[in-house]
Scaffold this motif. Structure first.
Motif, PDB file in Angstrom:
ATOM      1  N   GLY A 170       0.781  -1.240   0.000  1.00 28.88           N
ATOM      2  CA  GLY A 170       0.000   0.000   0.000  1.00 28.88           C
ATOM      3  C   GLY A 170       0.807   1.281   0.000  1.00 28.88           C
ATOM      4  N   VAL A 171       2.122   1.156  -0.172  1.00 30.56           N
ATOM      5  CA  VAL A 171       2.935   2.373  -0.229  1.00 30.56           C
ATOM      6  C   VAL A 171       2.773   3.043  -1.594  1.00 30.56           C
ATOM      7  CG1 VAL A 171       4.689   1.688   1.445  1.00 30.56           C
ATOM      8  CG2 VAL A 171       4.952   0.996  -0.943  1.00 30.56           C
ATOM      9  N   ARG A 172       3.074   4.344  -1.639  1.00 37.51           N
ATOM     10  CA  ARG A 172       3.051   5.060  -2.916  1.00 37.51           C
ATOM     11  C   ARG A 172       4.405   4.881  -3.609  1.00 37.51           C
ATOM     12  NH1 ARG A 172      -0.188   9.710  -3.905  1.00 37.51           N
ATOM     13  NH2 ARG A 172       1.726  10.663  -4.666  1.00 37.51           N
ATOM     14  N   LEU A 173       4.377   4.942  -4.933  1.00 42.07           N
ATOM     15  CA  LEU A 173       5.605   4.755  -5.699  1.00 42.07           C
ATOM     16  C   LEU A 173       5.863   5.953  -6.599  1.00 42.07           C
ATOM     17  CD1 LEU A 173       4.979   1.039  -6.747  1.00 42.07           C
ATOM     18  CD2 LEU A 173       6.525   1.845  -4.951  1.00 42.07           C
ATOM     19  N   ALA A 174       7.089   6.448  -6.566  1.00 42.90           N
ATOM     20  CA  ALA A 174       7.469   7.571  -7.419  1.00 42.90           C
ATOM     21  C   ALA A 174       8.648   7.181  -8.300  1.00 42.90           C
ATOM     22  CB  ALA A 174       7.837   8.779  -6.557  1.00 42.90           C
ATOM     23  N   LEU A 175       8.604   7.609  -9.546  1.00 43.73           N
ATOM     24  CA  LEU A 175       9.713   7.373 -10.476  1.00 43.73           C
ATOM     25  C   LEU A 175      10.636   8.595 -10.426  1.00 43.73           C
ATOM     26  CD1 LEU A 175      11.055   5.651 -12.649  1.00 43.73           C
ATOM     27  CD2 LEU A 175       9.404   6.524 -14.296  1.00 43.73           C
ATOM     28  N   ASP A 176      11.834   8.390  -9.862  1.00 47.32           N
ATOM     29  CA  ASP A 176      12.757   9.493  -9.585  1.00 47.32           C
ATOM     30  C   ASP A 176      13.626   9.816 -10.804  1.00 47.32           C
ATOM     31  OD1 ASP A 176      14.028  11.422  -8.076  1.00 47.32           O
ATOM     32  OD2 ASP A 176      14.935  10.042  -6.651  1.00 47.32           O
ATOM     33  N   ASP A 177      14.071  11.058 -10.888  1.00 49.64           N
ATOM     34  CA  ASP A 177      15.033  11.498 -11.920  1.00 49.64           C
ATOM     35  C   ASP A 177      14.550  11.184 -13.326  1.00 49.64           C
ATOM     36  OD1 ASP A 177      16.548  12.067  -9.687  1.00 49.64           O
ATOM     37  OD2 ASP A 177      17.863  10.335  -9.893  1.00 49.64           O
ATOM     38  N   PHE A 178      13.251  11.294 -13.559  1.00 49.72           N
ATOM     39  CA  PHE A 178      12.715  10.906 -14.863  1.00 49.72           C
ATOM     40  C   PHE A 178      13.317  11.766 -15.974  1.00 49.72           C
ATOM     41  CE2 PHE A 178       9.545  10.787 -18.310  1.00 49.72           C
ATOM     42  CZ  PHE A 178       9.534   9.420 -18.526  1.00 49.72           C
ATOM     43  N   GLY A 179      13.685  11.096 -17.052  1.00 48.95           N
ATOM     44  CA  GLY A 179      14.256  11.802 -18.192  1.00 48.95           C
ATOM     45  C   GLY A 179      15.756  11.646 -18.299  1.00 48.95           C
ATOM     46  N   THR A 180      16.402  11.122 -17.252  1.00 52.36           N
ATOM     47  CA  THR A 180      17.862  11.007 -17.287  1.00 52.36           C
ATOM     48  C   THR A 180      18.331   9.620 -17.716  1.00 52.36           C
ATOM     49  OG1 THR A 180      17.915  10.413 -14.946  1.00 52.36           O
ATOM     50  CG2 THR A 180      18.203  12.731 -15.483  1.00 52.36           C
ATOM     51  N   GLY A 181      17.452   8.628 -17.629  1.00 57.03           N
ATOM     52  CA  GLY A 181      17.852   7.275 -18.011  1.00 57.03           C
ATOM     53  C   GLY A 181      17.303   6.920 -19.373  1.00 57.03           C
ATOM     54  N   TYR A 182      16.740   5.735 -19.484  1.00 57.88           N
ATOM     55  CA  TYR A 182      16.195   5.315 -20.775  1.00 57.88           C
ATOM     56  C   TYR A 182      14.805   5.893 -21.014  1.00 57.88           C
ATOM     57  CZ  TYR A 182      20.193   2.314 -21.073  1.00 57.88           C
ATOM     58  OH  TYR A 182      21.470   1.858 -21.148  1.00 57.88           O
ATOM     59  N   SER A 183      14.118   6.210 -19.906  1.00 61.81           N
ATOM     60  CA  SER A 183      12.812   6.863 -19.973  1.00 61.81           C
ATOM     61  C   SER A 183      11.873   6.206 -20.980  1.00 61.81           C
ATOM     62  CB  SER A 183      12.957   8.352 -20.316  1.00 61.81           C
ATOM     63  OG  SER A 183      13.840   8.951 -19.411  1.00 61.81           O
ATOM     64  N   SER A 184      11.832   4.890 -20.948  1.00 62.43           N
ATOM     65  CA  SER A 184      10.941   4.173 -21.854  1.00 62.43           C
ATOM     66  C   SER A 184       9.503   4.338 -21.396  1.00 62.43           C
ATOM     67  CB  SER A 184      11.321   2.693 -21.859  1.00 62.43           C
ATOM     68  OG  SER A 184      10.230   1.912 -22.272  1.00 62.43           O
ATOM     69  N   LEU A 185       8.613   4.558 -22.358  1.00 62.67           N
ATOM     70  CA  LEU A 185       7.196   4.681 -22.006  1.00 62.67           C
ATOM     71  C   LEU A 185       6.657   3.352 -21.502  1.00 62.67           C
ATOM     72  CD1 LEU A 185       5.905   6.976 -24.867  1.00 62.67           C
ATOM     73  CD2 LEU A 185       6.656   7.598 -22.577  1.00 62.67           C
ATOM     74  N   GLY A 186       7.338   2.271 -21.849  1.00 63.50           N
ATOM     75  CA  GLY A 186       6.958   0.943 -21.360  1.00 63.50           C
ATOM     76  C   GLY A 186       6.936   0.892 -19.836  1.00 63.50           C
ATOM     77  N   TYR A 187       7.877   1.610 -19.186  1.00 58.98           N
ATOM     78  CA  TYR A 187       7.893   1.623 -17.725  1.00 58.98           C
ATOM     79  C   TYR A 187       6.598   2.205 -17.182  1.00 58.98           C
ATOM     80  CZ  TYR A 187      12.966   1.544 -18.608  1.00 58.98           C
ATOM     81  OH  TYR A 187      14.219   1.260 -19.051  1.00 58.98           O
ATOM     82  N   LEU A 188       6.141   3.267 -17.850  1.00 56.79           N
ATOM     83  CA  LEU A 188       4.941   3.957 -17.359  1.00 56.79           C
ATOM     84  C   LEU A 188       3.711   3.100 -17.591  1.00 56.79           C
ATOM     85  CD1 LEU A 188       5.608   7.615 -18.523  1.00 56.79           C
ATOM     86  CD2 LEU A 188       6.158   6.507 -16.353  1.00 56.79           C
ATOM     87  N   LYS A 189       3.785   2.255 -18.637  1.00 55.55           N
ATOM     88  CA  LYS A 189       2.651   1.387 -18.951  1.00 55.55           C
ATOM     89  C   LYS A 189       2.500   0.305 -17.902  1.00 55.55           C
ATOM     90  CE  LYS A 189       2.478  -1.855 -22.196  1.00 55.55           C
ATOM     91  NZ  LYS A 189       2.590  -2.486 -23.523  1.00 55.55           N
ATOM     92  N   LYS A 190       3.627  -0.298 -17.516  1.00 56.40           N
ATOM     93  CA  LYS A 190       3.486  -1.484 -16.666  1.00 56.40           C
ATOM     94  C   LYS A 190       3.705  -1.246 -15.176  1.00 56.40           C
ATOM     95  CE  LYS A 190       8.048  -3.569 -17.098  1.00 56.40           C
ATOM     96  NZ  LYS A 190       8.741  -4.797 -17.460  1.00 56.40           N
ATOM     97  N   ALA A 191       4.407  -0.191 -14.824  1.00 56.08           N
ATOM     98  CA  ALA A 191       4.685  -0.006 -13.397  1.00 56.08           C
ATOM     99  C   ALA A 191       3.674   0.954 -12.775  1.00 56.08           C
ATOM    100  CB  ALA A 191       6.099   0.517 -13.214  1.00 56.08           C
ATOM    101  N   PRO A 192       3.161   0.615 -11.603  1.00 51.32           N
ATOM    102  CA  PRO A 192       2.066   1.380 -10.994  1.00 51.32           C
ATOM    103  C   PRO A 192       2.541   2.617 -10.236  1.00 51.32           C
ATOM    104  CG  PRO A 192       2.595  -0.509  -9.631  1.00 51.32           C
ATOM    105  CD  PRO A 192       3.532  -0.555 -10.802  1.00 51.32           C
ATOM    106  N   PHE A 193       3.169   3.564 -10.937  1.00 46.80           N
ATOM    107  CA  PHE A 193       3.654   4.755 -10.253  1.00 46.80           C
ATOM    108  C   PHE A 193       2.519   5.711  -9.902  1.00 46.80           C
ATOM    109  CE2 PHE A 193       7.519   3.461 -12.566  1.00 46.80           C
ATOM    110  CZ  PHE A 193       8.345   3.319 -11.453  1.00 46.80           C
ATOM    111  N   ASP A 194       2.663   6.354  -8.749  1.00 47.32           N
ATOM    112  CA  ASP A 194       1.724   7.402  -8.342  1.00 47.32           C
ATOM    113  C   ASP A 194       2.252   8.767  -8.725  1.00 47.32           C
ATOM    114  OD1 ASP A 194      -0.222   5.790  -6.565  1.00 47.32           O
ATOM    115  OD2 ASP A 194       1.772   5.160  -5.889  1.00 47.32           O
ATOM    116  N   LYS A 195       3.551   8.830  -8.999  1.00 49.95           N
ATOM    117  CA  LYS A 195       4.182  10.130  -9.255  1.00 49.95           C
ATOM    118  C   LYS A 195       5.400   9.985 -10.143  1.00 49.95           C
ATOM    119  CE  LYS A 195       4.783  13.445  -6.055  1.00 49.95           C
ATOM    120  NZ  LYS A 195       5.243  14.049  -4.801  1.00 49.95           N
ATOM    121  N   ILE A 196       5.602  10.990 -10.998  1.00 50.64           N
ATOM    122  CA  ILE A 196       6.847  11.090 -11.758  1.00 50.64           C
ATOM    123  C   ILE A 196       7.602  12.318 -11.269  1.00 50.64           C
ATOM    124  CG2 ILE A 196       7.847  11.551 -14.033  1.00 50.64           C
ATOM    125  CD1 ILE A 196       5.536  10.067 -15.279  1.00 50.64           C
TER     126      ILE A 196
END
Ligand code: C2E
Ligand code: MG
Ligand code: MG
Ligand code: MG
Length: 290
Positions: A170-196
């Motif tokens: 039940g914790v919230r998940l944030a994707l940190d430093d977005f835009g600096t790595g591979y930044s694949s849209l696939g990550y956003l599709k499959k991973a349940p992030f609450d925040k970018i």
């Protein structure tokens, strides 16, 4: 002569590497000792809701004041801790300490903790988090884990299973430093992030004429919001940057314009007093754009 020169340089490098390895080993030993003897600290940087200009939570950031060398940047010692595996214990300490501190703040305040890819790969992580929040007596949704894209570089099935397990906790998940790595849209599709979290390299320079950063920030915010995710602009330092990232649709702001990372006592005080007047600048973000 050129050959001699090359050989000489080789030996010079080898010696250099040796000295560097020794210095790292010493630093690792000191870091281990700091962890055991209470030499590590967490600072807390406010995260602000752009619309209400209100503190919604904090990001916990590790601090190490070395007895002889003074403050050592987390970029440096976290890297050493990751290379030596010590990050497992340091990360667990950070999680438990942040939950303990979070319990002292009002119920609507959240805290984000950075989680290293090494911790993320450990199947025990969900159990560690469950125990940390139970011990502190806080609901899971008040804790946010900040994860970088590098977790996607390892085994797919394990990564998916870990996301599912953390969601179940039940914790919230944030994707940190977005835009600096591979930044694949696939990550956003499959991973349940609450925040970018939009990396500060996009905020820096965004106000310069001709900069492409603004277009990138705007695209990320509209994508994130269409997916039901919040966005935090990282590293906002000036009023112009603050104004711009609000116009571009960032829902949350983090940066020196409001506050640097604060001690636990100062963070608590900041919650009591509210935000500094210096940042309550022009509200042009709320006015129609020219
Ligand atoms: P991060 O997670 O991206 O943290 C944000 C960094 O940006 C922090 O640096 C913060 O102090 C800095 N920052 C915030 N606002 C501004 C601003 O307006 N301008 C500028 N120039 N910088 C700003 P910090 O504290 O030095 O931490 C660096 C990195 O170390 C973190 O980046 C994170 O990757 C790592 N780190 C820190 N604490 C932990 C931890 O507990 N666990 C792990 N695994 N990593 C940590
Ligand atoms: Mg972070
Ligand atoms: Mg970041
Ligand atoms: Mg970073």
């Amino acid at each position: 002569a050129a050959k001699d020169n090359g050989r000489g340089r080789f030996f010079f490098y080898a010696e250099d590497l040796h000295a560097e390895a020794k210095a790292r080993a010493a630093l690792e030993k000191d870091l281990r000792e700091a962890l055991v003897k209470g030499g590590l600290e967490l600072n807390y940087q406010p995260v602000i809701a752009a619309a209400e200009e209100k503190i919604t939570g904090f990001e916990a950031l590790l601090r190490w004041n070395h007895p002889e060398k003074g403050r050592i940047s987390p970029e440096k010692f976290v890297k050493i801790a990751e290379e030596t595996g010590l990050i497992e214990q340091i990360g667990e300490w950070a999680l438990r300490t942040a939950c303990h501190d979070l319990a002292k703040w009002p119920d609507d305040v959240r805290c984000a903790v950075n989680v290293s890819p090494l911790q993320f790969a450990n199947p025990k992580l969900p159990a560690i988090i469950t125990s940390a929040i139970a011990e502190a007596g806080i609901p899971a949704h008040r804790l946010e884990l900040e994860i970088t894209e590098s977790v996607f570089l390892s085994d797919d099935a394990n990564t998916d299973a870990m996301f599912a397990a953390l969601k179940k906790v039940g914790v919230r998940l944030a994707l940190d430093d977005f835009g600096t790595g591979y930044s694949s849209l696939g990550y956003l599709k499959k991973a349940p992030f609450d925040k970018i979290k939009i990396d500060q390299s996009f905020v820096r320079g965004a106000t310069e004429p001709g900069s492409r950063n603004g277009a990138i920030i705007q695209s990320i915010t509209s994508l994130a919001h269409a997916l039901g995710m919040d966005t935090t602009a990282e590293g906002v330092e000036t009023l112009d940057e603050l104004d711009l990232v609000r116009v571009l649709g960032c829902s949350h702001i983090q940066g020196y314009i409001y506050d640097k990372p604060l001690s636990m006592a100062d963070a608590t005080e900041r919650l009591r007093t509210g935000l500094d007047a210096k940042a309550q600048g022009p509200k042009s973000a709320r006015a129609p754009r020219q």
